[in-house]
Design a protein around this motif. Structure first.
Motif, PDB file in Angstrom:
ATOM      1  N   LYS A  13      -5.721   9.475   2.095  1.00  0.00           N
ATOM      2  CA  LYS A  13      -6.830   8.538   1.909  1.00  0.00           C
ATOM      3  C   LYS A  13      -8.062   9.268   1.413  1.00  0.00           C
ATOM      4  O   LYS A  13      -8.119  10.500   1.450  1.00  0.00           O
ATOM      5  CB  LYS A  13      -7.128   7.888   3.256  1.00  0.00           C
TER       6      LYS A  13
ATOM      7  N   CYS B 179       0.842  -1.198   0.000  1.00  0.00           N
ATOM      8  CA  CYS B 179       0.000   0.000   0.000  1.00  0.00           C
ATOM      9  C   CYS B 179       0.874   1.244   0.000  1.00  0.00           C
ATOM     10  O   CYS B 179       1.877   1.304   0.702  1.00  0.00           O
ATOM     11  CB  CYS B 179      -0.905  -0.006   1.233  1.00  0.00           C
TER      12      CYS B 179
ATOM     13  N   PHE C 219      -0.152  -2.391   9.207  1.00  0.00           N
ATOM     14  CA  PHE C 219      -0.392  -3.521   8.299  1.00  0.00           C
ATOM     15  C   PHE C 219       0.334  -3.339   6.967  1.00  0.00           C
ATOM     16  O   PHE C 219       0.901  -4.284   6.416  1.00  0.00           O
ATOM     17  CB  PHE C 219      -1.917  -3.606   8.095  1.00  0.00           C
ATOM     18  N   ALA C 220       0.341  -2.099   6.473  1.00  0.00           N
ATOM     19  CA  ALA C 220       0.841  -1.855   5.116  1.00  0.00           C
ATOM     20  C   ALA C 220       2.338  -2.119   5.003  1.00  0.00           C
ATOM     21  O   ALA C 220       3.108  -1.883   5.937  1.00  0.00           O
ATOM     22  CB  ALA C 220       0.549  -0.414   4.724  1.00  0.00           C
TER      23      ALA C 220
ATOM     24  N   PHE D 115      -1.832   5.516  11.404  1.00  0.00           N
ATOM     25  CA  PHE D 115      -2.258   4.555  12.429  1.00  0.00           C
ATOM     26  C   PHE D 115      -2.032   3.114  11.992  1.00  0.00           C
ATOM     27  O   PHE D 115      -2.309   2.182  12.739  1.00  0.00           O
ATOM     28  CB  PHE D 115      -3.758   4.736  12.745  1.00  0.00           C
ATOM     29  N   CYS D 116      -1.526   2.908  10.771  1.00  0.00           N
ATOM     30  CA  CYS D 116      -1.529   1.577  10.175  1.00  0.00           C
ATOM     31  C   CYS D 116      -0.201   0.869  10.381  1.00  0.00           C
ATOM     32  O   CYS D 116       0.861   1.428  10.110  1.00  0.00           O
ATOM     33  CB  CYS D 116      -1.820   1.697   8.681  1.00  0.00           C
TER      34      CYS D 116
ATOM     35  N   VAL E 155      -0.431   4.388   0.600  1.00  0.00           N
ATOM     36  CA  VAL E 155      -1.198   5.511   1.162  1.00  0.00           C
ATOM     37  C   VAL E 155      -0.538   6.130   2.400  1.00  0.00           C
ATOM     38  O   VAL E 155      -0.512   7.340   2.570  1.00  0.00           O
ATOM     39  CB  VAL E 155      -2.648   5.071   1.464  1.00  0.00           C
ATOM     40  N   GLY E 156      -0.027   5.294   3.277  1.00  0.00           N
ATOM     41  CA  GLY E 156       0.728   5.821   4.414  1.00  0.00           C
ATOM     42  C   GLY E 156      -0.108   6.386   5.553  1.00  0.00           C
ATOM     43  O   GLY E 156       0.284   7.391   6.165  1.00  0.00           O
ATOM     44  N   CYS E 157      -1.223   5.746   5.898  1.00  0.00           N
ATOM     45  CA  CYS E 157      -2.006   6.182   7.070  1.00  0.00           C
ATOM     46  C   CYS E 157      -1.137   6.000   8.321  1.00  0.00           C
ATOM     47  O   CYS E 157      -0.509   4.948   8.494  1.00  0.00           O
ATOM     48  CB  CYS E 157      -3.269   5.342   7.216  1.00  0.00           C
TER      49      CYS E 157
ATOM     50  N   GLY F  39      -4.572  -3.536   1.002  1.00  0.00           N
ATOM     51  CA  GLY F  39      -3.844  -2.315   0.699  1.00  0.00           C
ATOM     52  C   GLY F  39      -4.215  -1.758  -0.671  1.00  0.00           C
ATOM     53  O   GLY F  39      -4.872  -2.428  -1.473  1.00  0.00           O
ATOM     54  N   HIS F  40      -3.767  -0.527  -0.916  1.00  0.00           N
ATOM     55  CA  HIS F  40      -3.957   0.088  -2.243  1.00  0.00           C
ATOM     56  C   HIS F  40      -2.707  -0.246  -3.047  1.00  0.00           C
ATOM     57  O   HIS F  40      -1.690   0.450  -2.936  1.00  0.00           O
ATOM     58  CB  HIS F  40      -4.069   1.610  -2.133  1.00  0.00           C
TER      59      HIS F  40
HETATM   60  S1  SF4 Z   1      -3.512  -0.483   4.195  1.00  0.00           S
HETATM   61 FE1  SF4 Z   1      -5.290   0.880   4.490  1.00  0.00          FE
HETATM   62  S2  SF4 Z   1      -4.984   1.774   6.528  1.00  0.00           S
HETATM   63 FE2  SF4 Z   1      -2.990   0.909   5.874  1.00  0.00          FE
HETATM   64  S3  SF4 Z   1      -1.913   2.600   4.872  1.00  0.00           S
HETATM   65 FE3  SF4 Z   1      -3.020   1.501   3.281  1.00  0.00          FE
HETATM   66  S4  SF4 Z   1      -4.994   2.579   3.087  1.00  0.00           S
HETATM   67 FE4  SF4 Z   1      -4.081   3.204   5.039  1.00  0.00          FE
END
Ligand code: SF4
Length: 395
Positions: A207, A81, A90-91, A87-88, A83-85, A127-128
């Motif tokens: 996002k 992904c 997972f990515a 709080f995440c 995007v780089g949120c 993920g994106h």
């Molecule tokens: S996986 Fe989802 S929450 Fe995590 S960075 Fe990417 S868009 Fe954001």
């Protein structure tokens, strides 16, 4: 006895220790909608007991003791992904050792490997991915429906739908239409986080914007695709911002009626930039979780279900939450990775039998549903109504 304590309402409200709750008690009893200011009173009241009773009153009015769950499998087809949120946890970036990215064939093989008899829902959000072409996504949904007839594919958050719109250069409405044709039946509720711009800029600035998230759900509802809605809480948001989030959802639900459930997601403070920057290592407290669920039940009067997400707040607290407005405890899941990457300490999944035991031990009636909230099986309550079984360990 003071006026508050002697309030002559139904037994379930006595005693009301906080006089500020009295007008709210009257409104809840009359089935009237609460205002934003009244929502804030609920967030600030020290009278937890009345808050619980109010939420339970509405929950039982809508569902009695029935408590819903789904036999589901959760699958994340990629964690890559861009995007780089903040709080995440997972990515992953492409090329990282912990990154994965399944082909359509691998997705089918994964589902086959995890398959259990009686599975009805396949929940997917991921993920994106920067390079997967648009054609991959409807192909995947089609392949899953062909290989697992009867499975209900609930997939792609509104954030992912916006991403698919960008890579396909198609409007989001068209993306949704084509995914529906491929066999998508519902959307999960993720990507909502907190709608307030102040917070969104800090936790999810790349996002989908709040208005676009709502627009995508509006479009899905217009196509007959029902959806869910989440709220990530317990980080930098204020109570007003939590309520603003719910308020925007309530307005859209008034307009479309397309949401099934509201799912508060407790922030998991491990291995993510937001936790590191805040120096935040503590989980939300049980009382914050329960209060939040109760406020949601009372404020979101047009949502059928408030969901207690056991992955983030534990199955023990979810049992308690059945008295705080919760009518749905999500699903068996089988294998969850997103919350666990950020520190969730719950098991990766729960068996169907555990779900039933968990609900019955709380003195409620388990109802197995599918992804579209059709009731599949009602498990007869093992105890007389009005009494509660003793709490039991469930895992
Ligand atoms: S996986 Fe989802 S929450 Fe995590 S960075 Fe990417 S868009 Fe954001």
């Amino acid at each position: 006895m003071n006026a508050a304590a002697s309030h002559a309402g139904a037994w379930q409200y006595a005693p009301v220790r906080d006089p500020k709750l009295l007008p709210i008690v009257e409104k809840v009893e009359a089935g009237e909608r609460l205002t934003f200011e009244e929502g804030l009173v609920l967030y600030h009241t020290p009278d937890y007991n009345t808050l619980m009773r109010l939420a339970n009153r509405v929950r039982e009015r809508k569902h009695g003791s029935k408590t819903y769950f789904v036999h589901s499998l959760r699958l994340e087809f990629t964690n890559i992904c861009y995007v780089g949120c903040t709080f995440c946890a997972f990515a992953a970036r492409k090329g990282e050792a912990r990154a994965w990215d399944y082909s359509v064939e691998e997705v089918v093989a994964k589902v086959r490997e995890k398959w259990e008899p009686g599975l009805t829902e396949l929940h997917m959000s991921s993920g994106h991915h920067p390079n997967r072409p648009w054609s991959y996504y409807p192909q995947m949904v089609r392949a899953l429906n062909e290989n697992f007839p009867g499975i209900q594919v609930k997939a792609f958050t509104a954030a992912e739908i916006e991403h698919l719109s960008k890579i396909s250069k198609k409007p989001t409405l068209e993306v949704l239409r084509e995914l529906k044709e491929a066999g998508l039946v519902a959307l999960p509720g993720g990507g909502a986080e907190i709608f307030a711009e102040r917070v969104r800029k800090q936790i999810a600035k790349n996002k989908v914007k709040a208005e676009k998230w709502l627009q995508i759900h509006r479009e899905a509802h217009s196509l007959g695709i029902r959806t869910n809605a989440t709220m990530l809480y317990g980080h930098i948001e204020t109570l007003e911002e939590r309520l603003d989030h719910m308020d925007r959802l309530r307005r859209l639900q008034d307009e479309t009626g397309g949401f099934y459930s509201f799912i508060p997601l407790a922030f998991q403070p491990d291995a993510n930039a937001l936790a590191f920057n805040l120096g935040k290592t503590e989980f939300t407290t049980g009382l914050d979780d329960l209060r939040n669920l109760a406020v949601a039940r009372l404020y979101l009067d047009n949502f059928d279900h408030i969901k207690g997400y056991w992955v983030m707040i534990s199955s023990d607290l979810v049992q308690v939450s059945l008295d705080w407005g919760v009518s749905d405890i999500d699903g068996t899941i089988i294998e969850e990775h997103i919350a666990h990457a950020a520190g969730a300490t719950s098991p990766l999944g729960l068996s169907r039998q555990k779900m039933v035991q968990l609900i019955q031990a709380a003195g409620r009636i388990p109802v197995e549903r599918d992804a579209l909230y059709n009731e599949l099986r009602v498990f007869e309550a093992p105890i007389a109504s009005g009494s509660r079984a003793p709490r039991a360990a469930t895992h």
